[in-house]
Design an enzyme around this catalytic site. Structure first.
Site, short mmCIF file in Angstrom:
data_model
loop_
_atom_site.label_atom_id
_atom_site.label_comp_id
_atom_site.label_asym_id
_atom_site.label_seq_id
_atom_site.Cartn_x
_atom_site.Cartn_y
_atom_site.Cartn_z
N GLU A 10 0.83 -1.21 0.00
CA GLU A 10 0.00 0.00 0.00
C GLU A 10 0.87 1.26 0.00
O GLU A 10 0.38 2.35 0.31
CB GLU A 10 -0.95 0.02 1.22
CG GLU A 10 -1.90 -1.16 1.33
CD GLU A 10 -3.01 -1.19 0.26
OE1 GLU A 10 -3.04 -0.29 -0.59
OE2 GLU A 10 -3.81 -2.13 0.31
N HIS A 39 -2.98 2.12 7.86
CA HIS A 39 -4.04 1.32 7.24
C HIS A 39 -4.25 0.08 8.09
O HIS A 39 -3.28 -0.60 8.44
CB HIS A 39 -3.66 0.93 5.81
CG HIS A 39 -4.48 -0.21 5.28
ND1 HIS A 39 -5.86 -0.17 5.26
CD2 HIS A 39 -4.13 -1.42 4.81
CE1 HIS A 39 -6.32 -1.31 4.77
NE2 HIS A 39 -5.29 -2.10 4.50
N HIS A 45 -7.53 -3.09 9.45
CA HIS A 45 -8.78 -3.77 9.11
C HIS A 45 -9.68 -3.87 10.35
O HIS A 45 -9.89 -4.97 10.88
CB HIS A 45 -8.48 -5.19 8.60
CG HIS A 45 -7.59 -5.27 7.38
ND1 HIS A 45 -6.98 -6.44 6.97
CD2 HIS A 45 -7.22 -4.32 6.48
CE1 HIS A 45 -6.27 -6.22 5.86
NE2 HIS A 45 -6.40 -4.93 5.55
N HIS A 51 -12.87 -3.40 2.92
CA HIS A 51 -11.45 -3.70 3.09
C HIS A 51 -10.93 -3.22 4.45
O HIS A 51 -10.48 -4.05 5.25
CB HIS A 51 -10.65 -3.05 1.94
CG HIS A 51 -9.17 -3.29 2.01
ND1 HIS A 51 -8.32 -3.03 0.98
CD2 HIS A 51 -8.38 -3.75 3.01
CE1 HIS A 51 -7.08 -3.33 1.31
NE2 HIS A 51 -7.09 -3.77 2.55
P1 13P Z 1 1.16 -5.54 3.09
O1 13P Z 1 1.54 -6.81 3.79
O2 13P Z 1 1.78 -5.43 1.71
O3 13P Z 1 1.44 -4.34 3.96
O4 13P Z 1 -0.41 -5.59 2.80
C1 13P Z 1 -1.36 -5.70 3.83
C2 13P Z 1 -2.66 -5.08 3.50
O5 13P Z 1 -3.46 -4.88 4.39
C3 13P Z 1 -2.96 -4.68 2.09
O6 13P Z 1 -4.10 -3.91 2.01
ZN ZN Z 2 -5.44 -4.06 3.81
#
Ligand code: 13P
Ligand code: ZN
Length: 268
Positions: free
Chosen positions: A105, A128, A130, A204
């Site tokens: 990302e 970022h 989840h 996401h």
């Molecule tokens: P990475 O392991 O490349 O950081 O990806 C994790 C992720 O949440 C992608 O959206």
């Molecule tokens: Zn992600």
């Protein structure tokens, strides 16, 4: 610098404990330029970024490694991410610490970091992750169709407890679904992050900015707590269909905004 790495590790641990960081899920960057002026890079080898980020040329960032786990970062940030330095042209980077390939990302993180510097912001961190309840709500059309009900998700979350409004005063923006790691996702994120500190990536996760990594985490945590209260209140509705979660009234929310003099834009 040690205190920055410590707080990165602390936040990575919280993300794992909360169940927001399955496997390698989530990533973060922190602008650490203030600690690294004129530090030589490891090998000098330049890795092209595929785009130019002029406002962060020559700057230094801690970046989570791709496929690296938050729970491992919590123990050892420099084996699960690295510090990189952007070239004078801002279109490639070199490793300052042991090379660990950056997160997939990276386009979103660098585009937003570039914007923060361009606007003279003192925000240093991008995150970022989840978060379960916010992602769950992003599966409901009612919360995605902004034009129909502008800021419906923000208003729903703010109305759960006064603290949501107080500590996430800009609310949450919606970024329609895009392929993870894509430039399209980065561009859509950049547009929304101009107005919000936290944006929801449909089906996401979230992308957040903050003065430091704890600040970015806190805002996501506050909003996700409200999402959880909303979903918990809805379980009562399942048994009593005539009883919807009420939420605070518009007046009660306006009072919070007025009494606490909450900002409506990101402070510089
Ligand atoms: P990475 O392991 O490349 O950081 O990806 C994790 C992720 O949440 C992608 O959206
Ligand atoms: Zn992600």
């Amino acid at each position: 610098m040690k205190s920055v790495l410590d707080s990165i590790a602390e936040v990575a641990g919280y993300i794992w404990q909360k169940g927001w960081g399955e496997r390698n899920g989530g990533n973060l960057t922190v602008n650490v330029t203030e600690y690294f002026v004129d530090k030589p890079t490891m090998t000098g080898e330049r890795h092209p970024l595929g785009a130019s980020f002029p406002y962060i040329a020559n700057q230094y960032f801690y970046v989570k490694g791709t496929q690296k786990r938050m729970r491992d970062m919590a123990r050892d940030p420099l084996s699960n991410g690295s510090i990189i330095k952007l070239s004078p042209e801002g279109d490639s980077f070199s490793y300052v610490t042991q090379p660990v390939a950056p997160t997939s990302e990276l386009p979103s993180h660098l585009m937003v970091q570039n914007y923060l510097q361009q606007t003279g912001s003192r925000y240093k961190a991008t995150l970022h992750t989840h978060p379960i309840e916010l992602v769950a709500l992003s599966h409901h059309r009612a919360f995605l169709e902004d034009a129909q009900r502008p800021n419906h998700l923000t208003k729903t979350l703010w109305s759960m407890i006064p603290e949501t409004l107080a500590f996430a005063p800009l609310g949450i923006g919606i970024v329609p679904y895009q392929v993870p790691g894509s430039v399209e996702l980065a561009k859509a994120t950049l547009e929304k992050i101009k107005d919000y500190d936290v944006v929801l990536w449909e089906k996401h996760g979230v992308f957040a900015v903050g003065q430091d990594i704890m600040d970015a985490f806190d805002q996501v945590d506050v909003l996700n707590k409200a999402a959880r209260i909303y979903l918990d209140a809805l379980t009562y509705t399942a048994a009593h269909p005539d009883s919807e979660p009420e939420g605070m009234t518009d007046k009660a929310m306006l009072d919070v905004q007025r009494i606490f003099k909450l900002p409506t834009q990101r402070p510089c």
